[in-house]
Write a protein that holds these residues in place. Structure first.
Motif, PDB file in Angstrom:
ATOM      1  N   UNK A 187      39.768  19.305  18.111  1.00  0.00           N
ATOM      2  CA  UNK A 187      39.726  19.777  16.727  1.00  0.00           C
ATOM      3  C   UNK A 187      41.040  20.440  16.335  1.00  0.00           C
ATOM      4  N   UNK A 188      41.267  20.502  15.050  1.00  0.00           N
ATOM      5  CA  UNK A 188      42.414  21.245  14.494  1.00  0.00           C
ATOM      6  C   UNK A 188      43.723  20.799  15.152  1.00  0.00           C
TER       7      UNK A 188
ATOM      8  N   UNK B 231      48.114  29.478  19.373  1.00  0.00           N
ATOM      9  CA  UNK B 231      47.345  28.252  19.646  1.00  0.00           C
ATOM     10  C   UNK B 231      47.489  27.248  18.514  1.00  0.00           C
ATOM     11  N   UNK B 232      47.282  27.698  17.289  1.00  0.00           N
ATOM     12  CA  UNK B 232      47.292  26.778  16.150  1.00  0.00           C
ATOM     13  C   UNK B 232      48.675  26.196  15.882  1.00  0.00           C
ATOM     14  N   UNK B 233      49.680  27.048  15.850  1.00  0.00           N
ATOM     15  CA  UNK B 233      51.020  26.570  15.523  1.00  0.00           C
ATOM     16  C   UNK B 233      51.724  25.938  16.718  1.00  0.00           C
ATOM     17  N   UNK B 234      51.381  26.402  17.929  1.00  0.00           N
ATOM     18  CA  UNK B 234      51.901  25.744  19.128  1.00  0.00           C
ATOM     19  C   UNK B 234      51.404  24.314  19.225  1.00  0.00           C
ATOM     20  N   UNK B 235      50.108  24.134  18.927  1.00  0.00           N
ATOM     21  CA  UNK B 235      49.549  22.788  18.907  1.00  0.00           C
ATOM     22  C   UNK B 235      50.189  21.929  17.838  1.00  0.00           C
ATOM     23  N   UNK B 236      50.332  22.481  16.644  1.00  0.00           N
ATOM     24  CA  UNK B 236      50.961  21.728  15.554  1.00  0.00           C
ATOM     25  C   UNK B 236      52.384  21.330  15.872  1.00  0.00           C
ATOM     26  N   UNK B 237      53.110  22.229  16.521  1.00  0.00           N
ATOM     27  CA  UNK B 237      54.489  21.937  16.932  1.00  0.00           C
ATOM     28  C   UNK B 237      54.526  20.801  17.955  1.00  0.00           C
TER      29      UNK B 237
ATOM     30  N   UNK C 205      44.011  24.930  27.847  1.00  0.00           N
ATOM     31  CA  UNK C 205      42.869  25.308  28.681  1.00  0.00           C
ATOM     32  C   UNK C 205      41.566  25.367  27.893  1.00  0.00           C
ATOM     33  N   UNK C 206      41.638  25.295  26.565  1.00  0.00           N
ATOM     34  CA  UNK C 206      40.428  25.308  25.732  1.00  0.00           C
ATOM     35  C   UNK C 206      39.877  23.899  25.487  1.00  0.00           C
ATOM     36  N   UNK C 207      40.609  22.878  25.879  1.00  0.00           N
ATOM     37  CA  UNK C 207      40.182  21.497  25.616  1.00  0.00           C
ATOM     38  C   UNK C 207      38.957  21.147  26.450  1.00  0.00           C
ATOM     39  N   UNK C 208      38.007  20.449  25.838  1.00  0.00           N
ATOM     40  CA  UNK C 208      36.797  20.045  26.567  1.00  0.00           C
ATOM     41  C   UNK C 208      37.125  19.040  27.667  1.00  0.00           C
ATOM     42  N   UNK C 209      38.145  18.209  27.441  1.00  0.00           N
ATOM     43  CA  UNK C 209      38.647  17.291  28.458  1.00  0.00           C
ATOM     44  C   UNK C 209      40.158  17.502  28.549  1.00  0.00           C
ATOM     45  N   UNK C 210      40.627  17.928  29.697  1.00  0.00           N
ATOM     46  CA  UNK C 210      42.045  18.193  29.858  1.00  0.00           C
ATOM     47  C   UNK C 210      42.747  17.026  30.528  1.00  0.00           C
TER      48      UNK C 210
ATOM     49  N   UNK D 128      47.107  34.861  21.063  1.00  0.00           N
ATOM     50  CA  UNK D 128      46.608  34.925  19.684  1.00  0.00           C
ATOM     51  C   UNK D 128      46.403  33.538  19.063  1.00  0.00           C
ATOM     52  N   UNK D 129      45.485  33.458  18.130  1.00  0.00           N
ATOM     53  CA  UNK D 129      45.176  32.181  17.467  1.00  0.00           C
ATOM     54  C   UNK D 129      46.406  31.578  16.804  1.00  0.00           C
TER      55      UNK D 129
END
Length: 201
Positions: free
Chosen positions: A141-142, A68-74, A149-154, A64-65
């Motif tokens: 972004x964000x 993704x959003x809060x995992x990244x922020x963490x 796995x969504x990153x354009x460059x990993x 779920x988004x």
């Protein structure tokens, strides 16, 4: 085991005058703490509970988004606090030599990294990553990051700058390039080098 926000490695005013205490307080106490709490709420009672954040990122497109959003922020902020220091700015370590080898000199790297950070549209991050043993500069972004796995460059992040407005607006308003320039005075190159050494193993 719940995800834990790292303890701030220095006082909230320790990065003055480059990053002000009020911004640090709001950024750490409100924003980062919020991401951490929401991530824990999102994974509680699901198959993701107990997984490492890195393993979650590998298939984050399937989650779920809110994860993704809060995992990244963490994760992003746990890294961000560590790669800054009141004694930062001094270039040291094999990572600096690798930067000079890749870009020719540090100023050329700084120009490209600064351009990447300034050029993020809206909110996001600029990164120095290791991919297949090589250093690259990239953006997300964000609250995305290069482990996802969504990153354009990993790749593996070793340095990141937060260019969300909450990271700089109280002091620098819309002058993002000034904040980016100030950031170089607090980069903890010892920590960046430590992350680099781990990434190239």
């Amino acid at each position: 085991m719940a995800f834990e926000q790292i303890k701030l490695p220095y006082a909230e005013d320790a990065l003055e005058p480059y990053i002000d205490a009020q911004t640090m307080n709001l950024h750490y106490i409100k924003h980062h703490a919020g991401y951490t709490a929401k991530l824990n709420d999102a994974v509680k009672g699901t198959a993701l509970e107990g997984m490492s954040i890195e393993d979650i990122f590998k298939n984050v497109s399937k989650h779920p988004a809110v994860v993704r959003n809060n995992g990244g922020g963490f994760y992003n902020h746990n890294l961000y606090w560590q790669i800054m220091s009141p004694k930062g700015g001094e270039l040291k370590g094999n990572v600096v030599e690798a930067i000079k080898k890749k870009w020719g000199n540090f100023d050329a790297f700084k120009a490209e990294f600064s351009q990447a950070a300034a050029g993020v549209f809206g909110s996001g991050w600029a990164w120095l990553i290791v991919k297949d043993g090589e250093l690259l500069i990239t953006q997300t972004p964000n609250q995305d990051n290069p482990l996802m796995d969504v990153a354009s460059v990993q790749g593996v992040p070793v340095l990141g700058i937060d260019v969300w407005e909450h990271a700089y607006y109280l002091k620098y308003q819309n002058r993002r390039p000034e904040y980016i320039e100030a950031f170089y005075n607090v980069i903890n190159w010892e920590k960046v080098n430590e992350l680099y050494e781990l990434a190239i193993r």
